[in-house]
Design a protein around this motif. Structure first.
Motif, PDB file in Angstrom:
ATOM      1  N   TYR A   1     -20.144 -23.897 -36.157  1.00 44.95           N
ATOM      2  CA  TYR A   1     -19.645 -24.349 -37.472  1.00 44.95           C
ATOM      3  C   TYR A   1     -18.122 -24.534 -37.309  1.00 44.95           C
ATOM      4  O   TYR A   1     -17.419 -23.579 -36.965  1.00 44.95           O
TER       5      TYR A   1
ATOM      6  N   ARG B   1     -27.810 -33.520 -35.886  1.00 44.56           N
ATOM      7  CA  ARG B   1     -28.353 -32.617 -36.915  1.00 44.56           C
ATOM      8  C   ARG B   1     -28.791 -33.401 -38.145  1.00 44.56           C
ATOM      9  O   ARG B   1     -28.057 -34.253 -38.630  1.00 44.56           O
TER      10      ARG B   1
ATOM     11  N   PHE C   1     -16.860 -33.269 -41.637  1.00 38.52           N
ATOM     12  CA  PHE C   1     -17.572 -33.880 -42.770  1.00 38.52           C
ATOM     13  C   PHE C   1     -16.752 -34.958 -43.484  1.00 38.52           C
ATOM     14  O   PHE C   1     -17.294 -36.014 -43.804  1.00 38.52           O
TER      15      PHE C   1
ATOM     16  N   GLY D   1     -26.627 -35.650 -43.965  1.00 40.91           N
ATOM     17  CA  GLY D   1     -25.519 -35.186 -43.127  1.00 40.91           C
ATOM     18  C   GLY D   1     -25.072 -33.810 -43.555  1.00 40.91           C
ATOM     19  O   GLY D   1     -25.642 -32.794 -43.150  1.00 40.91           O
ATOM     20  N   ILE D   2     -24.071 -33.754 -44.408  1.00 38.23           N
ATOM     21  CA  ILE D   2     -23.541 -32.464 -44.849  1.00 38.23           C
ATOM     22  C   ILE D   2     -24.651 -31.645 -45.525  1.00 38.23           C
ATOM     23  O   ILE D   2     -25.507 -32.194 -46.225  1.00 38.23           O
ATOM     24  N   GLY D   3     -24.634 -30.356 -45.280  1.00 33.66           N
ATOM     25  CA  GLY D   3     -25.655 -29.484 -45.849  1.00 33.66           C
ATOM     26  C   GLY D   3     -25.353 -29.155 -47.297  1.00 33.66           C
ATOM     27  O   GLY D   3     -25.091 -28.000 -47.628  1.00 33.66           O
TER      28      GLY D   3
ATOM     29  N   ASN E   1     -26.159 -22.576 -38.069  1.00 30.63           N
ATOM     30  CA  ASN E   1     -25.642 -23.889 -38.364  1.00 30.63           C
ATOM     31  C   ASN E   1     -24.800 -24.251 -37.147  1.00 30.63           C
ATOM     32  O   ASN E   1     -23.859 -23.513 -36.844  1.00 30.63           O
TER      33      ASN E   1
ATOM     34  N   TYR F   1     -27.428 -18.668 -44.425  1.00 27.35           N
ATOM     35  CA  TYR F   1     -28.748 -19.313 -44.500  1.00 27.35           C
ATOM     36  C   TYR F   1     -29.896 -18.310 -44.407  1.00 27.35           C
ATOM     37  O   TYR F   1     -31.038 -18.690 -44.147  1.00 27.35           O
TER      38      TYR F   1
ATOM     39  N   LYS G   1     -26.538 -22.052 -50.777  1.00 27.28           N
ATOM     40  CA  LYS G   1     -27.707 -22.736 -50.239  1.00 27.28           C
ATOM     41  C   LYS G   1     -29.000 -22.195 -50.832  1.00 27.28           C
ATOM     42  O   LYS G   1     -29.965 -22.923 -50.961  1.00 27.28           O
TER      43      LYS G   1
ATOM     44  N   LYS H   1     -17.153 -20.151 -46.538  1.00 30.74           N
ATOM     45  CA  LYS H   1     -16.211 -20.922 -45.726  1.00 30.74           C
ATOM     46  C   LYS H   1     -14.801 -20.358 -45.892  1.00 30.74           C
ATOM     47  O   LYS H   1     -14.097 -20.124 -44.911  1.00 30.74           O
TER      48      LYS H   1
ATOM     49  N   TYR I   1     -31.840 -26.806 -41.229  1.00 25.95           N
ATOM     50  CA  TYR I   1     -31.306 -27.830 -40.331  1.00 25.95           C
ATOM     51  C   TYR I   1     -32.267 -28.100 -39.186  1.00 25.95           C
ATOM     52  O   TYR I   1     -32.805 -27.175 -38.586  1.00 25.95           O
TER      53      TYR I   1
HETATM   54  C1  MLT Z   1     -22.700 -28.119 -43.256  1.00 26.16           C
HETATM   55  O1  MLT Z   1     -23.156 -29.225 -43.470  1.00 26.16           O
HETATM   56  O2  MLT Z   1     -22.568 -27.666 -42.113  1.00 26.16           O
HETATM   57  C2  MLT Z   1     -22.343 -27.319 -44.441  1.00 26.16           C
HETATM   58  O3  MLT Z   1     -22.000 -28.130 -45.494  1.00 26.16           O
HETATM   59  C3  MLT Z   1     -21.337 -26.361 -44.130  1.00 26.16           C
HETATM   60  C4  MLT Z   1     -20.786 -25.663 -45.319  1.00 26.16           C
HETATM   61  O4  MLT Z   1     -21.551 -25.138 -46.114  1.00 26.16           O
HETATM   62  O5  MLT Z   1     -19.578 -25.642 -45.431  1.00 26.16           O
END
Ligand code: MLT
Length: 408
Positions: free
Chosen positions: A132, A388, A17, A40-42, A187, A218, A249, A109, A347
């Motif tokens: 991931y 993604r 990321f 992009g980033i979740g 993910n 998730y 999330k 994480k 996603y």
């Molecule tokens: C992702 O985009 O895969 C997420 O941000 C992962 C995360 O939550 O660290």
């Protein structure tokens, strides 16, 4: 002369990321007029639920009084939060998880990396591919892998490919592994595991005395009532699995930070001398030594997720992001792209057009549509040729991003 941890030097390039952020920044500096949309980033975009904000404000006010002030909290989290988690997220689904087995933390994480502290160096580790990246990189940093090969795969890890051909659910390994990382809803692929698929993993783990590290960050996005939200919905999982959960999330806590890890009592590992050791005690010891807990204010906010208003507000957030996912799926399909995921997860995983690799598609989308996604190859070699898109953004941005993609 101070020595560095040489394992860090084995890591491939930057963490995915930050690497994307670096490329987007460079593009944006060269094209300041481009209105970039980030899928992009979740990372969540919608405001914190009102119930959480109200609870956090009340906690701030309490902290301003002698009676309501809180210093260090329990390293495991406040019992009033752990009890609500146990009752709502687990017992209500038939999982015999108690408050004592829940450790509140500042992120899944962090926990999925920190867990390596209590696990031995000789474990044979299996990860899915794509995966991931944290599961792999944390093992590299801890010296649990060899070097990476040209495809970016590390020696010593067992990679279990998940592809369209196997419905994005990894095959059970034929050989012996000791530690298995699973993430469902997944993910990056957005795939989800059925009860039968999870049962096969639990059976494997029990038969091989392996440990499953189950990332359920998730789970709130699951729409189909038949699908399991927790590995503990599978009989026997208490004997072979640790589960990670997050408020990031579902309740929008990516910036607020609150998560939890479940370590069942009686879940055992083996010491070098063959003695059985309870993992709960080791994790408790680790947390008490290295962690001071999540702030009182944030835990009050997390507790509010379990109030009737909190539950309704979280559901509305999930519904909102899942409508975004449906729009992305629909528009990409209409553009002729093959799409997966996005039905039980935030996603959408798409196949890049013929002859375009993952980073090539990233560059095309960024330069021509000013839309940021995540290249599948960043999640592992088997992610090459995939891409993604995250459903975390405003409705207007998702619609505009899809309009631009379709215009390509
Ligand atoms: C992702 O985009 O895969 C997420 O941000 C992962 C995360 O939550 O660290």
């Amino acid at each position: 002369m101070v020595q560095v941890n040489g394992n860090y030097l084995k890591l491939k390039a930057g963490y995915l990321f930050p690497e994307i952020a670096r490329r987007v920044k460079a593009f944006s500096e060269a094209n300041p007029e481009a209105a970039i949309i980030r899928l992009g980033i979740g990372d969540v975009t919608e405001p914190l639920p009102e119930a959480c904000r109200t609870a956090m404000k009340a906690a701030v006010d309490a902290m301003g009084t002698r009676e309501g002030f809180h210093g260090y909290g329990p390293e495991q989290g406040y019992l009033w939060l752990r009890e609500k988690i146990a009752a709502t997220d687990f017992q209500a689904r038939g999982c015999a998880i108690t408050a004592e087995e829940i450790f509140v933390s500042d992120g899944s994480k962090c926990d999925s990396s920190n867990i390596l502290d209590i696990l031995g160096e000789g474990n044979r580790i299996a990860v899915t591919d794509p995966v991931y990246p944290v599961y792999v990189d944390s093992n590299v940093m801890a010296g649990r892998t060899g070097d990476a090969d040209a495809a970016g795969q590390y020696g010593g890890l067992t990679y279990l490919p998940i592809t369209a051909e196997n419905g994005f659910t990894a095959q059970i390994p034929t050989g012996q592994v000791d530690l298995i990382y699973l993430c469902f809803p997944n993910n990056p692929t957005g795939a989800v595991a059925t009860r039968e698929q999870l049962r096969a993993w639990v059976d494997y783990a029990r038969a091989n005395e392996a440990l499953i590290l189950f990332d359920a960050a998730y789970e709130a996005f699951i729409q189909d009532p038949e699908l399991p939200h927790s590995i503990y919905e599978i009989e026997g999982a208490r004997e072979c699995a640790i589960e990670f959960r997050s408020f990031s999330k579902n309740a929008g806590f990516t910036g607020t930070r609150c998560a939890l890890t479940v370590v069942p009592r009686g879940l055992m590992g083996t010491a070098a001398n063959g003695e059985k050791v309870e993992l709960w005690g080791l994790w408790n010891r680790r947390q008490c030594t290295k962690f001071n807990g999540v702030s009182y204010i944030v835990q009050r906010g997390a507790e509010a997720v379990y109030s009737p208003e909190g539950q309704a507000q979280v559901k509305a957030l999930i519904d909102f992001y899942m409508e975004n996912a449906a729009i992305i799926r629909q528009e990409l399909s209409a553009a002729g792209l093959q799409v997966y995921g996005g039905e039980q997860a935030p996603y959408v995983w798409l196949k890049t057009p013929e002859g375009v690799d993952s980073w090539g598609f990233f560059d095309r989308l960024l330069s021509q549509a000013h839309v940021v996604g995540t290249p599948g190859s960043g999640f592992g070699a088997a992610g090459e040729g995939y891409f993604r898109l995250s459903a975390f953004n405003s409705r207007a941005n998702v619609e505009e991003a899809m309009r631009r993609v379709r215009a390509l």
